[in-house]
Design a protein around this motif. Structure first.
Motif, PDB file in Angstrom:
ATOM      1  N   LEU A  61      -9.570  -1.433   9.335  1.00  0.00           N
ATOM      2  CA  LEU A  61      -9.894  -2.814   8.967  1.00  0.00           C
ATOM      3  C   LEU A  61      -8.887  -3.483   8.031  1.00  0.00           C
ATOM      4  O   LEU A  61      -8.461  -4.608   8.316  1.00  0.00           O
ATOM      5  CB  LEU A  61     -11.307  -2.864   8.375  1.00  0.00           C
ATOM      6  CG  LEU A  61     -11.890  -4.279   8.274  1.00  0.00           C
ATOM      7  CD1 LEU A  61     -12.053  -4.909   9.630  1.00  0.00           C
ATOM      8  CD2 LEU A  61     -13.226  -4.261   7.545  1.00  0.00           C
ATOM      9  N   PRO A  62      -8.470  -2.833   6.916  1.00  0.00           N
ATOM     10  CA  PRO A  62      -7.498  -3.517   6.043  1.00  0.00           C
ATOM     11  C   PRO A  62      -6.229  -3.896   6.797  1.00  0.00           C
ATOM     12  O   PRO A  62      -5.724  -5.019   6.648  1.00  0.00           O
ATOM     13  CB  PRO A  62      -7.203  -2.476   4.962  1.00  0.00           C
ATOM     14  CG  PRO A  62      -8.318  -1.516   5.004  1.00  0.00           C
ATOM     15  CD  PRO A  62      -8.847  -1.523   6.399  1.00  0.00           C
ATOM     16  N   GLN A  63      -5.743  -2.982   7.630  1.00  0.00           N
ATOM     17  CA  GLN A  63      -4.530  -3.275   8.391  1.00  0.00           C
ATOM     18  C   GLN A  63      -4.743  -4.451   9.335  1.00  0.00           C
ATOM     19  O   GLN A  63      -3.907  -5.338   9.450  1.00  0.00           O
ATOM     20  CB  GLN A  63      -4.119  -2.021   9.181  1.00  0.00           C
ATOM     21  CG  GLN A  63      -2.840  -2.178   9.957  1.00  0.00           C
ATOM     22  CD  GLN A  63      -1.646  -2.400   9.039  1.00  0.00           C
ATOM     23  OE1 GLN A  63      -1.423  -1.651   8.106  1.00  0.00           O
ATOM     24  NE2 GLN A  63      -0.880  -3.449   9.287  1.00  0.00           N
ATOM     25  N   GLN A  64      -5.912  -4.474   9.995  1.00  0.00           N
ATOM     26  CA  GLN A  64      -6.218  -5.570  10.912  1.00  0.00           C
ATOM     27  C   GLN A  64      -6.258  -6.899  10.171  1.00  0.00           C
ATOM     28  O   GLN A  64      -5.764  -7.915  10.662  1.00  0.00           O
ATOM     29  CB  GLN A  64      -7.573  -5.343  11.600  1.00  0.00           C
ATOM     30  CG  GLN A  64      -7.636  -4.098  12.453  1.00  0.00           C
ATOM     31  CD  GLN A  64      -7.002  -4.294  13.816  1.00  0.00           C
ATOM     32  OE1 GLN A  64      -6.115  -5.123  13.966  1.00  0.00           O
ATOM     33  NE2 GLN A  64      -7.428  -3.517  14.782  1.00  0.00           N
TER      34      GLN A  64
ATOM     35  N   GLY B 287      12.560  -3.881   5.902  1.00  0.00           N
ATOM     36  CA  GLY B 287      11.752  -3.064   5.012  1.00  0.00           C
ATOM     37  C   GLY B 287      10.278  -3.377   5.126  1.00  0.00           C
ATOM     38  O   GLY B 287       9.875  -4.465   5.523  1.00  0.00           O
ATOM     39  N   VAL B 288       9.476  -2.367   4.798  1.00  0.00           N
ATOM     40  CA  VAL B 288       8.031  -2.476   4.932  1.00  0.00           C
ATOM     41  C   VAL B 288       7.400  -2.020   3.626  1.00  0.00           C
ATOM     42  O   VAL B 288       7.825  -1.037   3.032  1.00  0.00           O
ATOM     43  CB  VAL B 288       7.538  -1.584   6.096  1.00  0.00           C
ATOM     44  CG1 VAL B 288       6.020  -1.597   6.173  1.00  0.00           C
ATOM     45  CG2 VAL B 288       8.139  -2.039   7.413  1.00  0.00           C
ATOM     46  N   LEU B 289       6.395  -2.783   3.173  1.00  0.00           N
ATOM     47  CA  LEU B 289       5.655  -2.409   1.979  1.00  0.00           C
ATOM     48  C   LEU B 289       4.478  -1.543   2.413  1.00  0.00           C
ATOM     49  O   LEU B 289       3.663  -1.965   3.226  1.00  0.00           O
ATOM     50  CB  LEU B 289       5.155  -3.684   1.273  1.00  0.00           C
ATOM     51  CG  LEU B 289       4.232  -3.489   0.076  1.00  0.00           C
ATOM     52  CD1 LEU B 289       4.993  -2.889  -1.086  1.00  0.00           C
ATOM     53  CD2 LEU B 289       3.595  -4.811  -0.315  1.00  0.00           C
ATOM     54  N   ARG B 290       4.397  -0.310   1.885  1.00  0.00           N
ATOM     55  CA  ARG B 290       3.294   0.572   2.279  1.00  0.00           C
ATOM     56  C   ARG B 290       2.287   0.698   1.157  1.00  0.00           C
ATOM     57  O   ARG B 290       2.630   1.056   0.040  1.00  0.00           O
ATOM     58  CB  ARG B 290       3.834   1.958   2.644  1.00  0.00           C
ATOM     59  CG  ARG B 290       4.470   1.969   4.008  1.00  0.00           C
ATOM     60  CD  ARG B 290       4.989   3.333   4.384  1.00  0.00           C
ATOM     61  NE  ARG B 290       6.165   3.191   5.249  1.00  0.00           N
ATOM     62  CZ  ARG B 290       6.113   2.780   6.510  1.00  0.00           C
ATOM     63  NH1 ARG B 290       4.957   2.486   7.064  1.00  0.00           N
ATOM     64  NH2 ARG B 290       7.224   2.653   7.203  1.00  0.00           N
ATOM     65  N   MET B 291       1.031   0.395   1.462  1.00  0.00           N
ATOM     66  CA  MET B 291      -0.035   0.537   0.478  1.00  0.00           C
ATOM     67  C   MET B 291      -1.004   1.586   1.004  1.00  0.00           C
ATOM     68  O   MET B 291      -0.819   2.129   2.094  1.00  0.00           O
ATOM     69  CB  MET B 291      -0.755  -0.798   0.276  1.00  0.00           C
ATOM     70  CG  MET B 291       0.141  -1.931  -0.187  1.00  0.00           C
ATOM     71  SD  MET B 291       0.738  -1.738  -1.868  1.00  0.00           S
ATOM     72  CE  MET B 291      -0.687  -2.347  -2.768  1.00  0.00           C
ATOM     73  N   ALA B 292      -2.073   1.827   0.250  1.00  0.00           N
ATOM     74  CA  ALA B 292      -3.015   2.882   0.628  1.00  0.00           C
ATOM     75  C   ALA B 292      -3.630   2.615   2.003  1.00  0.00           C
ATOM     76  O   ALA B 292      -3.569   3.462   2.894  1.00  0.00           O
ATOM     77  CB  ALA B 292      -4.102   2.991  -0.429  1.00  0.00           C
TER      78      ALA B 292
END
Lengths: 289, 333
Positions: free
Chosen positions: A5-8, A127-132
């Motif tokens: 869900l967060p990614q969506q 570049g990509v920001l990666r979070m939890a």
């Protein structure tokens, strides 16, 4: 399912911000001048192709964006002069058909110049920001920020400048605005130029995010019309919120139901809103429609 | 009496003439003429909606496709007779059209165009999605040709042409009946001013729904005939920006609000690219330029230009023979 869900949501926000950016220009031109500019999608497409061509010729991406935007503003003004101004006193049906014709002409001209296969421009901010729970490309963050900045810019022009006052006056009542000494020609030129600027800038920036091809403008402009219905015409807040909402709904439908039904979902919303709340979700004024 | 001659006898005479000419044409000319006739069916029925009620629908490419796929399914998979399938396909497209119209007529003007454009895009998408019925991207193959007409002893190309001309004749006469009926008059009132028409107690809902259903029926029938003649259909024939857009071009270039104008538009715009042999990538551009040019300089189309020329000529003859003019012009008409 739910851990997606967060990614969506993030994907929906980035998609929605592109819709909002395109809807912003469309809502301005339609709200003020009552021109149903189908060709707004083609201004967006030409912004993207100009950037693609300039980057291909070795120009720096950001400089290319500026040049492309200027080209599209010029084209937009020509479009208004050639297509819409002669039909100023005709019915809205004539305006619509003429806009449709202009949009086909621009599409086909682009097809003849560049061919119909999709092109891509490398992203200027890698570049990509990666979070939890999710990851987001830095470029996408930039697009969201740009949309908000564009909204802020338009808001400032409309509400904190003499030009904006004139534009709002014309949108409210053409005749009364003229009696107050407002030059309709100038307001028209400025409004169309700002609309073209938003469309061209959107296309120029998003050429680094989406494939570039001659009919790339149809779908976004259609979505932008849906956003207009959702948000209410001439409503800047509505354009932003409607765009984001539409993006999120589309990504949800594509992610959880079927990617082939993504567009069907959009038009189900359109139909539902038209049936239940024809003035738009965020609109207060009931307009002719 | 005279108007009846003009609206029933002239088209019938033209039909008879075209049928009589068919055996003397070569297959290529017959094929182009067949396409022109099918486009003319689409244009005339679409004009009943666009020209007479003023509603711009962009969903008709999909309705044409619904007729085509329904025709393919009924004649090839269910084994129906072509003559039974043709009107049934019209009815199927009409039912779909009525559902579309029930939604779309809640809006007007630009919103109507946008909503129908959206419906057209979804419909086009659905032809890809419903693979079991439509064959998806690959297309629907093996649709049987129309059966030969009795007594005429024609080969298939001639047979196709005569069937298309017959369908055009039926469409034209039916459209004539519609526009002369009270519903047709109500449609014109809607086009001029919806609010005023409503205030005068004109039943606008019935009139515009009939116009939409009429155009959907003939779009479906034309689709079924198109499928039978081509023996093959694929989704790209029914896209909004090709078929849906072309219908608008044919009607506007021919002349909105006249029934014979769109036929002229269809004939001209179908035969010109064929005779000039321009690349197909330029034909859509040419359509766009024509549409814009007519919208800007001659919004009433070829029909309007012809009418203007005809009236100017009449005035000239009337002014040169002032004294005897009334009786002479009456007789000449």
């Amino acid at each position: 399912m739910l851990d997606m869900l967060p990614q969506q949501l993030v994907n929906g926000l980035t998609l929605g911000s592109t819709y909002a950016l395109i809807a912003l220009g469309l809502t301005l031109v339609f709200g003020v001048l009552l021109i149903p500019n189908f060709a707004h999608g083609e201004l967006y497409m030409l912004g993207a192709f100009s950037t693609y061509a300039l980057v291909g010729a070795g120009v720096n991406f950001w400089l290319a964006v500026v040049i492309a935007t200027v080209i599209v503003i010029a084209l937009g003004i020509v479009l208004d002069r050639v297509v819409f101004q002669p039909l100023d006193h005709s019915s809205s049906l004539s305006l619509m058909i003429a806009a449709l014709a202009a949009s086909i002409i621009l599409q086909q001209t682009a097809t003849i110049i560049w061919g119909s296969e999709p092109r891509t421009t490398p992203s200027p901010i890698p570049g990509v920001l990666r979070m939890a729970g999710f990851s987001i490309a830095y470029f996408q963050i930039f697009v969201i920020a740009l949309t908000l900045a564009a909204w802020g810019g338009v808001w400032l022009v409309l509400n904190r400048s003499r030009l904006g006052l004139a534009i709002r006056a014309v949108a409210q009542n053409k005749g009364a605005a003229q009696l107050m000494g407002i030059e309709l020609r100038d307001v028209r030129l400025a409004t169309f130029a700002i609309g073209a600027l938003l469309g061209g800038l959107g296309g120029a920036i998003l050429s680094a995010n989406f494939p570039v091809y001659p009919t790339m403008g149809i779908n976004p402009v259609l979505k932008a019309f849906v956003v207009l219905v959702l948000g209410g015409i001439g409503n800047l807040w509505g354009a932003i919120l409607g765009g984001l909402l539409l993006g999120i709904v589309e990504v949800m439908v594509a992610g959880y139901i079927s990617s082939q039904l993504q567009d069907v979902g959009t038009f189900l919303i359109l139909v539902l809103v038209l049936l239940l709340r024809p003035q738009g979700l965020f609109g207060r004024v009931v307009l002719e429609r | 009496m005279q108007s009846r001659i003009r609206c029933y006898l002239i088209p019938t005479a033209l039909l008879a003439l075209a049928c009589a000419a068919t055996p003397f044409l070569n297959d290529y000319v017959r094929y182009v003429a067949t396409l022109a006739a099918i486009w003319a069916v689409l244009a005339v029925s679409f004009d009943v909606l666009l020209g007479y009620t003023g509603y711009l629908s962009l969903a008709h490419g999909t309705l044409f496709g619904v007729g085509a796929y329904a025709g393919g399914l009924l004649t090839s998979r269910a084994g129906w007779n072509f003559w039974l399938a043709l009107p049934v396909c019209g009815l199927i497209a009409m039912v779909v059209g009525i559902i579309v119209a029930l939604l779309a007529f809640r809006t007007k003007g630009l919103y109507f165009a946008v909503l129908t454009l959206g419906i057209g895009l979804i419909g086009h998408q659905m032809f890809f999605v419903a693979e079991d019925w439509t064959g998806g991207v690959v297309g629907f193959v093996g649709i049987p040709s129309p059966p030969p007409l009795p007594f005429l002893m024609l080969d298939s190309a001639g047979n196709n042409l005569i069937i298309s001309l017959l369908l055009l004749w039926v469409t034209y006469l039916a459209a004539g009946v519609f526009v002369r009926s009270p519903l047709g008059a109500a449609s014109l009132a809607i086009r001029e001013d919806v609010v005023l028409a409503q205030a005068l107690g004109i039943r606008i809902a019935a009139a515009r729904m009939t116009a939409f259903a009429f155009s959907a029926f003939f779009a479906g029938a034309a689709g079924a005939l198109f499928a039978a003649i081509s023996n093959f259909v694929a989704p790209e024939s029914f896209a909004v920006m090709t078929t849906g857009f072309q219908m608008v071009v044919l009607v506007v270039v021919g002349g909105m609000g006249t029934l014979w104008g769109p036929i002229l538009g269809a004939i001209l715009l179908t035969t010109l690219p064929e005779t000039l042999r321009v690349a197909s990538s330029y034909s859509l551009l040419a359509y766009g330029l024509l549409l814009l040019g007519f919208m800007l300089f001659a919004p009433s189309g070829i029909a309007g230009l012809l009418k203007k020329g005809w009236r100017a000529r009449q005035r000239r003859t009337a002014s040169t023979t002032t004294t005897v003019a009334p009786t002479v012009t009456e007789g000449a008409r």
